[in-house]
Design an enzyme around this catalytic site. Sequence first.
Site, PDB file in Angstrom:
ATOM      1  N   CYS A 110      45.693  33.504  28.083  1.00  0.00           N
ATOM      2  CA  CYS A 110      44.647  33.970  27.335  1.00  0.00           C
ATOM      3  C   CYS A 110      45.265  34.348  25.963  1.00  0.00           C
ATOM      4  CB  CYS A 110      44.089  35.031  27.694  1.00  0.00           C
ATOM      5  SG  CYS A 110      43.324  34.516  29.955  1.00  0.00           S
ATOM      6  N   HIS A 245      38.399  38.270  23.703  1.00  0.00           N
ATOM      7  CA  HIS A 245      38.848  38.053  24.529  1.00  0.00           C
ATOM      8  C   HIS A 245      37.673  38.316  25.785  1.00  0.00           C
ATOM      9  CE1 HIS A 245      40.574  35.397  27.721  1.00  0.00           C
ATOM     10  NE2 HIS A 245      40.511  36.444  28.698  1.00  0.00           N
ATOM     11  N   ASN A 275      35.389  33.063  32.016  1.00  0.00           N
ATOM     12  CA  ASN A 275      36.352  33.530  30.498  1.00  0.00           C
ATOM     13  C   ASN A 275      37.448  32.158  30.109  1.00  0.00           C
ATOM     14  OD1 ASN A 275      38.846  34.315  30.038  1.00  0.00           O
ATOM     15  ND2 ASN A 275      39.618  35.515  31.831  1.00  0.00           N
TER      16      ASN A 275
HETATM   17  O1  UT7 Z   1      41.979  36.738  31.007  1.00  0.00           O
HETATM   18  C1  UT7 Z   1      42.991  36.919  32.109  1.00  0.00           C
HETATM   19  C2  UT7 Z   1      42.224  38.745  32.330  1.00  0.00           C
HETATM   20  N1  UT7 Z   1      41.823  38.693  33.599  1.00  0.00           N
HETATM   21  C3  UT7 Z   1      41.103  39.887  33.212  1.00  0.00           C
HETATM   22  O2  UT7 Z   1      40.225  40.790  31.946  1.00  0.00           O
HETATM   23  C4  UT7 Z   1      40.206  40.292  35.001  1.00  0.00           C
HETATM   24  C5  UT7 Z   1      40.474  41.427  34.476  1.00  0.00           C
HETATM   25  N2  UT7 Z   1      39.853  42.628  35.508  1.00  0.00           N
HETATM   26  C6  UT7 Z   1      38.461  42.623  36.015  1.00  0.00           C
HETATM   27  O3  UT7 Z   1      37.644  41.744  35.396  1.00  0.00           O
HETATM   28  C7  UT7 Z   1      37.892  43.548  36.956  1.00  0.00           C
HETATM   29  O4  UT7 Z   1      38.556  43.750  38.183  1.00  0.00           O
HETATM   30  C8  UT7 Z   1      37.407  42.233  38.606  1.00  0.00           C
HETATM   31  C9  UT7 Z   1      35.729  41.347  37.749  1.00  0.00           C
HETATM   32  C10 UT7 Z   1      38.163  41.141  38.357  1.00  0.00           C
HETATM   33  C11 UT7 Z   1      36.735  42.556  39.995  1.00  0.00           C
HETATM   34  O5  UT7 Z   1      36.107  44.128  39.212  1.00  0.00           O
HETATM   35  P1  UT7 Z   1      36.507  45.214  39.956  1.00  0.00           P
HETATM   36  O6  UT7 Z   1      35.236  46.943  39.886  1.00  0.00           O
HETATM   37  O7  UT7 Z   1      37.496  46.262  39.324  1.00  0.00           O
HETATM   38  O8  UT7 Z   1      36.052  44.712  41.718  1.00  0.00           O
HETATM   39  P2  UT7 Z   1      37.437  45.392  42.454  1.00  0.00           P
HETATM   40  O9  UT7 Z   1      38.504  45.109  42.434  1.00  0.00           O
HETATM   41  O10 UT7 Z   1      37.218  47.276  43.013  1.00  0.00           O
HETATM   42  O11 UT7 Z   1      36.523  45.371  44.185  1.00  0.00           O
HETATM   43  C12 UT7 Z   1      35.785  46.360  44.466  1.00  0.00           C
HETATM   44  C13 UT7 Z   1      34.714  45.574  45.712  1.00  0.00           C
HETATM   45  C14 UT7 Z   1      35.736  45.352  46.949  1.00  0.00           C
HETATM   46  O12 UT7 Z   1      35.506  45.876  48.055  1.00  0.00           O
HETATM   47  P3  UT7 Z   1      36.275  46.827  48.709  1.00  0.00           P
HETATM   48  O13 UT7 Z   1      37.245  47.068  48.722  1.00  0.00           O
HETATM   49  O14 UT7 Z   1      34.904  47.694  47.667  1.00  0.00           O
HETATM   50  O15 UT7 Z   1      34.517  46.453  49.767  1.00  0.00           O
HETATM   51  C15 UT7 Z   1      36.192  43.824  46.613  1.00  0.00           C
HETATM   52  O16 UT7 Z   1      36.614  42.930  47.683  1.00  0.00           O
HETATM   53  O17 UT7 Z   1      34.578  44.502  45.513  1.00  0.00           O
HETATM   54  C16 UT7 Z   1      34.542  43.382  45.994  1.00  0.00           C
HETATM   55  N3  UT7 Z   1      34.636  41.648  44.855  1.00  0.00           N
HETATM   56  C17 UT7 Z   1      33.619  41.149  45.094  1.00  0.00           C
HETATM   57  N4  UT7 Z   1      32.972  41.328  45.792  1.00  0.00           N
HETATM   58  C18 UT7 Z   1      31.233  40.344  45.873  1.00  0.00           C
HETATM   59  C19 UT7 Z   1      35.548  41.381  44.964  1.00  0.00           C
HETATM   60  N5  UT7 Z   1      35.302  40.439  44.151  1.00  0.00           N
HETATM   61  C20 UT7 Z   1      34.067  39.481  44.668  1.00  0.00           C
HETATM   62  C21 UT7 Z   1      33.233  38.885  44.275  1.00  0.00           C
HETATM   63  N6  UT7 Z   1      31.824  39.308  45.123  1.00  0.00           N
HETATM   64  N7  UT7 Z   1      33.124  38.059  43.767  1.00  0.00           N
END
Ligand code: UT7
Length: 332
Positions: A110, A245, A275
Amino acid sequence: MSFEILGTGSAHPACRKTNDDIAQLVDTSDEWIRSRTGIESRYVCTTETLQDLALEAAQKALKMAKVQPKELDLILVATIRGDCITPSAACILQNALGASCPAFDLNAACSGFLYALDTADGWFCRNRAKKVLVVAAETMSRLLNYQDRTTCPLFGDGAGAVVLGQGDALLSIHLTAKGDPLTLRIDNTDGQSPFLKMDHPAEQYLHMSGQNTYRFAVSNLCRQLKLAAQEAGIDLKDLDWVLPHQANLRIIEGAQHRLPIPTEKYCINIQNWGNTSAAAVPILMDEFCRKGTFKPGDLLGLVVFGGGLTTGSAILRWTIDPKKIFDSEVSK
Ligand code: UT7
C-alpha cells in the site's frame, strides 16, 4: 531540482459491488462493514485487466499535464501484482502508450505510490529526467479469498496516476520498512516444477492480522506525518490538506484524534472505493484535484502504510491551477 505534479488521473473497473453484494458471499452485513470500516462499496474487475486501469489513469494524467508519451523519461508502476510476472506492468504500459523511456515496477504494497515518488525524486535530482509518469494500479479482487469475511469486504480495484515535471514542490519525503512476513501476507504461486517438495501448495490469497495492522496503522499515520512535516520545516497546522491511506475510516479517525489538524482538512473517499492499496492516495488526489479542492500553493500531507510492513509520508506544495484542468478537459 526535484519535481512538481503536472497532471493526475484515475480509473476503476465498471462493476461496483455494494456491502449487500458481499454479504451474499460471506457471513457479513452492510451494517458491520460500514460501522467497522466506513466502506459502502468497491469496484471489482470482471473483464478488465490491471493494464486497462493503468492505461486509462495514465492517459488522463498525461492529458491534464499536456505531456505526450514520447516526452516521458521514466515510467514507474507501483503494484503488488501486475498482469504478468514479466514483462512488468510498466513495460506493458510503456508499449500501450507508445513511449520509449525506461520503465519498471516496484512493490511496497500500500506504500508503493510514496516509494515510487521517492524513486522519481532521485531521477530528477540526478538530472536524469524532465518528465516522469508514476502509476499505482491494483487488482486486489484477484488476491482475495471471497470465503474469508475478515478480508474480502475491505479491498477494491483501481488505478491512480501522476505526471511529474521538474520543480521544487516536494518539500520532504520519508519512507520506512519494518520487515514482517506474517502480519499482512500474500503467497506467490508455486508453479509446476516436478522437483518441488511442498506439503501444501501456496494459495494466492491475502492473509492479514487485522488488529496488528490496525495498531501499526494508527501510530504510524501520526508519527510519519509528523516526521515529514518536521523534515519540510513546517508545522502540522500549516497543512491545507491531508491525504491519508484509505484502509479504514476508523484508522483515519484515530489519527484525527491525535493530530492537531481540523477534520475537514482530511480527504476521504474510502466509502466508494474500499482499500485500493498503492492506488488509494493517487486516486484520492485525482478526485479532489478534479473537484477543484486544491489551490496552487496549498500544502498537502500524504501518508500511507501497508504490507511489508512499510510506510511513506510526504509534504507537497500543490501547483496545478484548477482552471487549467477544465481547459484540458475541454480540449479533449
Ligand atoms: O492497507 C492494508 C492495511 N490494512 C489495514 O489497515 C486493516 C487494518 N485493520 C482493520 O481495519 C480492522 O482490524 C478490521 C476491519 C480488519 C477488523 O475490524 P475489528 O474491529 O478490528 O474487528 P476484529 O478483527 O476485532 O473482529 C471483531 C469481530 C470478530 O468476531 P468475534 O470473535 O468477536 O465473535 C470477527 O470474527 O468481528 C468479526 N468479523 C466480522 N463480522 C462480520 C470480522 N470480519 C467480519 C465481517 N462481518 N466482515
